[in-house]
Design a protein around this motif. Structure first.
Motif, mmCIF file in Angstrom:
data_model
loop_
_atom_site.group_PDB
_atom_site.id
_atom_site.type_symbol
_atom_site.label_atom_id
_atom_site.label_comp_id
_atom_site.label_asym_id
_atom_site.label_seq_id
_atom_site.Cartn_x
_atom_site.Cartn_y
_atom_site.Cartn_z
ATOM 1 N N ASN A 11 18.288 27.014 41.787
ATOM 2 C CA ASN A 11 18.960 28.305 41.474
ATOM 3 C C ASN A 11 18.064 29.582 41.685
ATOM 4 N N LEU A 12 16.812 29.565 41.508
ATOM 5 C CA LEU A 12 15.952 30.666 41.561
ATOM 6 C C LEU A 12 16.271 31.478 42.881
ATOM 7 N N SER A 13 16.711 32.778 42.444
ATOM 8 C CA SER A 13 16.979 33.670 43.716
ATOM 9 C C SER A 13 16.438 35.092 43.534
ATOM 10 N N ASP A 14 15.589 35.277 42.301
ATOM 11 C CA ASP A 14 14.905 36.254 42.266
ATOM 12 C C ASP A 14 13.655 36.288 43.046
ATOM 13 N N ALA A 15 13.237 37.788 43.563
ATOM 14 C CA ALA A 15 12.188 38.136 44.308
ATOM 15 C C ALA A 15 11.447 38.965 43.867
ATOM 16 N N ASP A 16 10.182 39.133 44.251
ATOM 17 C CA ASP A 16 9.247 40.284 43.852
ATOM 18 C C ASP A 16 9.053 39.873 42.276
ATOM 19 N N VAL A 17 8.918 38.753 41.766
ATOM 20 C CA VAL A 17 8.576 38.524 40.377
ATOM 21 C C VAL A 17 7.229 38.736 39.934
ATOM 22 N N ASP A 18 6.962 39.412 38.764
ATOM 23 C CA ASP A 18 5.691 39.480 38.275
ATOM 24 C C ASP A 18 5.016 38.416 37.524
ATOM 25 N N ARG A 19 6.011 37.558 36.847
ATOM 26 C CA ARG A 19 5.426 36.559 36.129
ATOM 27 C C ARG A 19 6.347 35.376 36.209
ATOM 28 N N VAL A 20 6.002 34.310 35.963
ATOM 29 C CA VAL A 20 6.800 33.024 35.756
ATOM 30 C C VAL A 20 6.168 32.124 34.820
ATOM 31 N N ILE A 21 7.182 31.829 33.718
ATOM 32 C CA ILE A 21 6.803 31.024 32.555
ATOM 33 C C ILE A 21 7.659 29.823 32.741
ATOM 34 N N LEU A 22 6.592 28.466 32.688
ATOM 35 C CA LEU A 22 7.335 27.232 32.613
ATOM 36 C C LEU A 22 7.308 26.425 31.387
ATOM 37 N N ASP A 23 8.134 26.306 31.118
ATOM 38 C CA ASP A 23 8.059 25.360 29.675
ATOM 39 C C ASP A 23 9.140 24.364 29.988
ATOM 40 N N MET A 24 8.520 23.283 30.678
ATOM 41 C CA MET A 24 9.435 22.125 31.115
ATOM 42 C C MET A 24 8.704 20.876 31.197
ATOM 43 N N LEU A 25 9.425 20.019 31.440
ATOM 44 C CA LEU A 25 8.819 18.679 31.589
ATOM 45 C C LEU A 25 7.784 18.318 32.927
ATOM 46 N N ALA A 26 8.200 18.878 33.906
ATOM 47 C CA ALA A 26 7.608 18.696 35.184
ATOM 48 C C ALA A 26 7.384 19.865 36.103
ATOM 49 N N PRO A 27 6.805 20.816 35.424
ATOM 50 C CA PRO A 27 6.531 22.022 36.147
ATOM 51 C C PRO A 27 6.105 22.144 37.629
ATOM 52 N N TRP A 28 5.417 20.933 38.100
ATOM 53 C CA TRP A 28 4.757 20.957 39.503
ATOM 54 C C TRP A 28 6.033 20.730 40.392
ATOM 55 N N GLU A 29 7.175 20.405 39.836
ATOM 56 C CA GLU A 29 8.430 20.421 41.020
ATOM 57 C C GLU A 29 9.014 21.670 41.322
ATOM 58 N N CYS A 30 8.534 22.816 40.472
ATOM 59 C CA CYS A 30 8.929 24.096 40.934
ATOM 60 C C CYS A 30 7.950 24.940 41.750
ATOM 61 N N LEU A 31 6.762 24.419 41.904
ATOM 62 C CA LEU A 31 5.911 25.384 42.621
ATOM 63 C C LEU A 31 6.119 26.168 43.781
ATOM 64 N N GLU A 32 7.111 25.370 44.962
ATOM 65 C CA GLU A 32 7.320 26.046 45.815
ATOM 66 C C GLU A 32 8.427 26.921 45.609
ATOM 67 N N ALA A 33 9.250 26.923 44.644
ATOM 68 C CA ALA A 33 10.327 28.024 44.235
ATOM 69 C C ALA A 33 9.629 29.076 43.793
ATOM 70 N N VAL A 34 8.670 28.852 42.797
ATOM 71 C CA VAL A 34 7.980 30.112 42.066
ATOM 72 C C VAL A 34 6.885 30.637 42.878
ATOM 73 N N SER A 35 6.355 30.007 43.983
ATOM 74 C CA SER A 35 5.542 30.399 45.003
ATOM 75 C C SER A 35 6.120 31.719 45.684
ATOM 76 N N LYS A 36 7.358 31.168 46.263
ATOM 77 C CA LYS A 36 8.289 32.274 46.979
ATOM 78 C C LYS A 36 8.653 33.515 46.128
ATOM 79 N N ALA A 37 8.851 33.434 44.809
ATOM 80 C CA ALA A 37 9.408 34.208 44.248
ATOM 81 C C ALA A 37 8.293 35.144 43.615
ATOM 82 N N LEU A 38 6.918 34.816 43.440
ATOM 83 C CA LEU A 38 6.070 35.672 42.877
ATOM 84 C C LEU A 38 5.487 36.635 43.756
#
Length: 308
Positions: free
Chosen positions: A172-199
Protein backbone atom coordinates in the motif's frame (compact mmCIF):
# COMPACT_ATOMS: atom_id res chain seq x y z
CA UNK A 1 -0.79 31.65 15.56
CA UNK A 2 -2.65 28.67 17.01
CA UNK A 3 -1.11 26.39 19.63
CA UNK A 4 0.39 23.08 18.51
CA UNK A 5 -1.96 20.14 18.81
CA UNK A 6 -2.25 18.96 22.39
CA UNK A 7 -0.29 21.89 23.90
CA UNK A 8 -3.29 23.27 25.77
CA UNK A 9 -3.67 19.91 27.51
CA UNK A 10 -0.10 20.09 28.82
CA UNK A 11 -0.16 23.37 30.80
CA UNK A 12 -2.28 25.51 33.12
CA UNK A 13 -4.78 24.49 35.82
CA UNK A 14 -6.57 21.15 35.56
CA UNK A 15 -9.63 21.24 33.30
CA UNK A 16 -12.54 18.92 32.61
CA UNK A 17 -11.32 16.22 30.20
CA UNK A 18 -7.70 16.37 31.35
CA UNK A 19 -5.81 13.17 32.15
CA UNK A 20 -4.63 13.16 35.77
CA UNK A 21 -1.98 10.90 37.25
CA UNK A 22 -2.16 10.38 41.01
CA UNK A 23 0.87 9.15 42.96
CA UNK A 24 0.23 7.52 46.35
CA UNK A 25 2.68 7.49 49.30
CA UNK A 26 4.20 4.23 48.01
CA UNK A 27 4.89 5.68 44.55
CA UNK A 28 2.07 3.82 42.77
CA UNK A 29 0.33 5.61 39.90
CA UNK A 30 -3.38 5.88 39.12
CA UNK A 31 -4.60 7.63 35.95
CA UNK A 32 -8.11 8.90 35.23
CA UNK A 33 -9.95 11.60 33.25
CA UNK A 34 -11.45 14.58 35.07
CA UNK A 35 -15.25 14.81 34.92
CA UNK A 36 -17.57 17.19 36.76
CA UNK A 37 -19.54 15.59 39.57
CA UNK A 38 -17.54 12.33 39.54
CA UNK A 39 -15.42 10.88 42.35
CA UNK A 40 -12.18 8.93 42.38
CA UNK A 41 -12.38 5.84 44.60
CA UNK A 42 -9.57 3.81 46.14
CA UNK A 43 -9.43 1.27 48.97
CA UNK A 44 -8.11 4.19 51.04
CA UNK A 45 -11.19 6.35 50.48
CA UNK A 46 -12.42 8.74 47.78
CA UNK A 47 -12.33 12.39 46.75
CA UNK A 48 -14.42 14.43 44.25
CA UNK A 49 -13.00 15.32 40.82
CA UNK A 50 -14.29 18.87 41.41
CA UNK A 51 -11.57 19.29 44.03
CA UNK A 52 -8.96 19.15 41.26
CA UNK A 53 -10.81 21.04 38.50
CA UNK A 54 -9.27 24.52 38.41
CA UNK A 55 -6.43 23.54 40.75
CA UNK A 56 -2.79 23.94 39.63
CA UNK A 57 -0.80 20.93 38.49
CA UNK A 58 1.28 19.55 41.34
CA UNK A 59 -1.56 19.85 43.87
CA UNK A 60 -2.06 17.34 46.69
CA UNK A 61 -5.50 15.91 47.44
CA UNK A 62 -6.61 13.81 50.37
CA UNK A 63 -9.13 11.00 50.32
CA UNK A 64 -11.82 10.46 52.92
CA UNK A 65 -9.34 8.04 54.51
CA UNK A 66 -6.84 10.93 54.90
CA UNK A 67 -4.36 9.50 52.37
CA UNK A 68 -2.47 12.15 50.36
CA UNK A 69 -2.11 11.82 46.57
CA UNK A 70 0.07 14.02 44.35
CA UNK A 71 -1.82 15.10 41.20
CA UNK A 72 0.09 15.73 37.95
CA UNK A 73 -0.62 15.35 34.27
CA UNK A 74 0.92 12.10 33.04
CA UNK A 75 4.05 12.48 30.94
CA UNK A 76 3.96 10.78 27.54
CA UNK A 77 6.23 7.94 28.85
CA UNK A 78 3.74 7.40 31.68
CA UNK A 79 0.78 7.56 29.33
CA UNK A 80 2.04 4.97 26.85
CA UNK A 81 2.83 2.48 29.61
CA UNK A 82 -0.70 2.74 31.01
CA UNK A 83 -2.66 2.98 27.73
CA UNK A 84 -5.04 0.20 26.65
CA UNK A 85 -3.10 -2.30 24.56
CA UNK A 86 -3.79 -4.32 21.47
CA UNK A 87 -0.17 -5.17 20.73
CA UNK A 88 2.83 -4.63 23.00
CA UNK A 89 3.91 -1.00 23.22
CA UNK A 90 7.28 0.42 22.21
CA UNK A 91 8.92 1.27 25.54
CA UNK A 92 9.92 4.91 26.14
CA UNK A 93 13.62 3.96 26.24
CA UNK A 94 13.35 2.61 22.69
CA UNK A 95 11.08 5.41 21.47
CA UNK A 96 13.65 7.92 22.70
CA UNK A 97 16.41 6.10 20.83
CA UNK A 98 14.32 6.08 17.66
CA UNK A 99 13.62 9.82 17.88
CA UNK A 100 17.32 10.57 18.42
CA UNK A 101 19.08 8.02 16.22
CA UNK A 102 16.60 8.26 13.35
CA UNK A 103 16.88 12.06 13.67
CA UNK A 104 13.13 12.78 13.72
CA UNK A 105 12.77 16.53 13.22
CA UNK A 106 9.87 19.05 13.16
CA UNK A 107 8.14 18.92 9.79
CA UNK A 108 9.63 15.53 8.85
CA UNK A 109 7.76 13.23 6.48
CA UNK A 110 7.73 9.85 8.25
CA UNK A 111 6.30 6.45 7.37
CA UNK A 112 5.66 3.93 10.14
CA UNK A 113 4.77 0.26 9.68
CA UNK A 114 3.36 -1.65 12.63
CA UNK A 115 1.37 0.86 14.67
CA UNK A 116 0.62 -1.56 17.51
CA UNK A 117 -1.14 0.32 20.32
CA UNK A 118 -0.08 3.80 19.17
CA UNK A 119 2.85 4.29 21.54
CA UNK A 120 5.53 5.11 18.96
CA UNK A 121 3.00 6.99 16.82
CA UNK A 122 2.41 9.39 19.73
CA UNK A 123 6.13 10.03 20.19
CA UNK A 124 6.63 10.54 16.44
CA UNK A 125 3.67 12.92 16.12
CA UNK A 126 4.89 15.08 18.98
CA UNK A 127 8.36 15.23 17.39
CA UNK A 128 7.28 16.11 13.83
CA UNK A 129 4.60 18.59 14.93
CA UNK A 130 1.46 19.70 13.11
CA UNK A 131 3.37 20.58 9.92
CA UNK A 132 5.00 17.17 9.51
CA UNK A 133 3.53 13.99 8.07
CA UNK A 134 3.21 10.59 9.70
CA UNK A 135 1.65 7.85 7.59
CA UNK A 136 1.21 4.71 9.68
CA UNK A 137 0.40 1.26 8.32
CA UNK A 138 -1.12 -1.53 10.42
CA UNK A 139 -2.17 -4.96 9.15
CA UNK A 140 -4.77 -5.57 11.87
CA UNK A 141 -7.91 -3.44 12.00
CA UNK A 142 -8.43 -4.11 15.73
CA UNK A 143 -4.92 -2.85 16.56
CA UNK A 144 -5.50 0.21 14.34
CA UNK A 145 -8.70 1.04 16.21
CA UNK A 146 -7.03 0.80 19.63
CA UNK A 147 -4.09 2.91 18.40
CA UNK A 148 -6.43 5.59 17.05
CA UNK A 149 -8.25 5.83 20.38
CA UNK A 150 -4.99 6.05 22.33
CA UNK A 151 -3.44 8.70 20.09
CA UNK A 152 -6.59 10.84 19.99
CA UNK A 153 -7.02 10.56 23.76
CA UNK A 154 -3.52 11.90 24.28
CA UNK A 155 -3.73 14.78 21.80
CA UNK A 156 -7.36 15.63 22.55
CA UNK A 157 -8.62 14.67 19.08
CA UNK A 158 -7.38 13.70 15.61
CA UNK A 159 -3.82 14.86 14.90
CA UNK A 160 -3.57 16.88 11.66
CA UNK A 161 -0.26 15.24 10.66
CA UNK A 162 -1.44 11.63 11.06
CA UNK A 163 -2.85 9.21 8.50
CA UNK A 164 -3.48 5.57 9.41
CA UNK A 165 -3.93 2.90 6.73
CA UNK A 166 -5.04 -0.66 7.49
CA UNK A 167 -2.98 -2.98 5.29
CA UNK A 168 0.56 -4.14 4.50
CA UNK A 169 3.12 -1.43 3.87
CA UNK A 170 4.72 -3.20 0.92
CA UNK A 171 1.33 -3.47 -0.81
CA UNK A 172 0.00 0.00 0.00
CA UNK A 173 2.94 2.40 0.31
CA UNK A 174 2.38 5.23 -2.15
CA UNK A 175 4.25 8.04 -0.36
CA UNK A 176 7.28 9.53 -2.10
CA UNK A 177 10.09 11.80 -0.90
CA UNK A 178 9.87 10.37 2.61
CA UNK A 179 12.51 11.49 5.12
CA UNK A 180 12.29 8.58 7.55
CA UNK A 181 10.80 5.08 7.62
CA UNK A 182 10.27 3.24 10.91
CA UNK A 183 9.55 -0.50 10.72
CA UNK A 184 8.19 -2.23 13.83
CA UNK A 185 7.19 -5.55 12.31
CA UNK A 186 7.96 -9.25 12.11
CA UNK A 187 9.81 -9.27 8.76
CA UNK A 188 11.17 -5.81 7.88
CA UNK A 189 13.37 -7.31 5.13
CA UNK A 190 10.22 -7.90 3.07
CA UNK A 191 9.67 -4.13 2.79
CA UNK A 192 13.12 -2.99 1.65
CA UNK A 193 12.20 -2.51 -2.00
CA UNK A 194 9.16 -0.37 -1.19
CA UNK A 195 11.08 1.57 1.46
CA UNK A 196 14.01 2.21 -0.87
CA UNK A 197 11.70 3.69 -3.51
CA UNK A 198 9.97 5.97 -0.99
CA UNK A 199 13.01 7.34 0.86
CA UNK A 200 14.86 10.46 -0.27
CA UNK A 201 18.65 10.15 -0.71
CA UNK A 202 20.13 10.43 2.78
CA UNK A 203 16.84 9.38 4.34
CA UNK A 204 16.92 6.98 7.28
CA UNK A 205 15.45 3.51 7.65
CA UNK A 206 15.03 2.43 11.27
CA UNK A 207 13.87 -1.08 12.20
CA UNK A 208 12.77 -2.35 15.61
CA UNK A 209 12.91 -6.13 16.02
CA UNK A 210 12.60 -8.52 18.94
CA UNK A 211 15.11 -11.31 18.28
CA UNK A 212 18.72 -11.76 17.22
CA UNK A 213 17.67 -13.82 14.19
CA UNK A 214 15.38 -11.01 12.98
CA UNK A 215 18.16 -8.48 13.52
CA UNK A 216 20.73 -10.57 11.65
CA UNK A 217 18.44 -11.25 8.70
CA UNK A 218 17.43 -7.58 8.44
CA UNK A 219 21.03 -6.36 8.51
CA UNK A 220 22.16 -8.86 5.89
CA UNK A 221 19.15 -8.06 3.67
CA UNK A 222 19.94 -4.34 3.86
CA UNK A 223 23.53 -5.05 2.80
CA UNK A 224 22.34 -7.29 -0.01
CA UNK A 225 19.80 -4.76 -1.30
CA UNK A 226 22.53 -2.34 -2.31
CA UNK A 227 20.72 1.00 -1.87
CA UNK A 228 21.71 1.66 1.77
CA UNK A 229 24.94 2.33 3.61
CA UNK A 230 26.34 -0.08 6.20
CA UNK A 231 23.63 -0.55 8.89
CA UNK A 232 24.19 -0.03 12.61
CA UNK A 233 22.51 -2.26 15.22
CA UNK A 234 22.22 -1.93 19.00
CA UNK A 235 20.00 -2.34 22.06
CA UNK A 236 19.49 -0.23 25.18
CA UNK A 237 18.96 -1.22 28.79
CA UNK A 238 17.82 1.07 31.61
CA UNK A 239 18.68 0.54 35.28
CA UNK A 240 17.24 2.83 37.94
CA UNK A 241 18.98 3.52 41.25
CA UNK A 242 17.81 3.60 44.86
CA UNK A 243 19.11 6.79 46.51
CA UNK A 244 18.35 7.36 50.19
CA UNK A 245 20.97 8.81 52.51
CA UNK A 246 23.99 6.52 52.47
CA UNK A 247 22.00 3.72 50.84
CA UNK A 248 22.89 4.29 47.19
CA UNK A 249 22.66 1.18 45.04
CA UNK A 250 21.14 -0.03 41.76
CA UNK A 251 17.55 -1.19 41.98
CA UNK A 252 17.02 -4.92 41.95
CA UNK A 253 14.72 -4.68 38.94
CA UNK A 254 15.56 -3.07 35.62
CA UNK A 255 14.17 -2.69 32.12
CA UNK A 256 16.46 -5.06 30.27
CA UNK A 257 16.01 -6.38 26.76
CA UNK A 258 12.92 -5.17 24.93
CA UNK A 259 14.14 -5.18 21.33
CA UNK A 260 16.93 -4.40 18.90
CA UNK A 261 17.20 -1.23 16.84
CA UNK A 262 19.05 -0.76 13.58
CA UNK A 263 19.42 2.14 11.19
CA UNK A 264 20.69 2.61 7.64
CA UNK A 265 20.71 5.57 5.24
CA UNK A 266 19.46 5.66 1.68
CA UNK A 267 22.19 6.15 -0.92
CA UNK A 268 21.81 8.30 -4.01
CA UNK A 269 20.30 6.54 -7.03
CA UNK A 270 22.84 4.59 -9.03
CA UNK A 271 25.47 4.59 -6.28
CA UNK A 272 26.96 1.31 -5.14
CA UNK A 273 27.72 1.00 -1.43
CA UNK A 274 31.45 0.83 -0.67
CA UNK A 275 32.65 -2.65 0.22
CA UNK A 276 33.20 -3.31 3.89
CA UNK A 277 36.92 -3.56 4.62
CA UNK A 278 36.80 -5.29 7.97
CA UNK A 279 37.22 -9.05 7.98
CA UNK A 280 34.14 -10.98 9.15
CA UNK A 281 34.43 -12.76 12.47
CA UNK A 282 35.73 -16.31 12.27
CA UNK A 283 32.87 -18.65 11.44
CA UNK A 284 30.44 -15.87 10.53
CA UNK A 285 30.08 -17.12 6.94
CA UNK A 286 31.05 -20.75 7.30
CA UNK A 287 29.76 -23.72 5.34
CA UNK A 288 26.48 -23.81 7.27
CA UNK A 289 25.56 -20.18 6.56
CA UNK A 290 23.01 -19.81 3.74
CA UNK A 291 21.75 -16.26 4.25
CA UNK A 292 22.59 -13.04 2.39
CA UNK A 293 25.89 -11.20 2.75
CA UNK A 294 28.26 -14.08 2.06
CA UNK A 295 29.27 -12.83 -1.38
CA UNK A 296 30.10 -9.36 -0.10
CA UNK A 297 32.05 -10.83 2.81
CA UNK A 298 34.08 -12.94 0.40
CA UNK A 299 34.80 -9.87 -1.75
CA UNK A 300 36.01 -7.90 1.26
CA UNK A 301 38.29 -10.56 2.69
CA UNK A 302 36.96 -14.05 2.20
CA UNK A 303 34.95 -16.31 4.45
CA UNK A 304 36.50 -17.79 7.53
CA UNK A 305 36.46 -21.18 5.84
CA UNK A 306 38.41 -19.79 2.85
CA UNK A 307 40.97 -18.16 5.14
CA UNK A 308 41.50 -21.42 7.01
Amino acid sequence: MSEPTGAARRRGPFKVGDQVQLTDPKGRHYTFTLEEGKSFHTHKGAFPHDELIGAPEGSVVRTTGNVAYLALRPLLPDYVLSMPRGAAVVYPKDAGQILAMADIFPGARVVEAGVGSGSLSSFLLRAIGDDGMLHSYERRADFAEIATQNVERYFGGPHPAWTLTVGDLQDNLSDADVDRVILDMLAPWECLEAVSKALVPGGILCAYVATTTQMARTVEAIREHGTFNEPSAWETMVRTWHVEGLAVRPDHRMIGHTGFLLTARRLADGVEPPLRRRRPAKGAYGEDYTGPGKDQAAASGGSSAERG
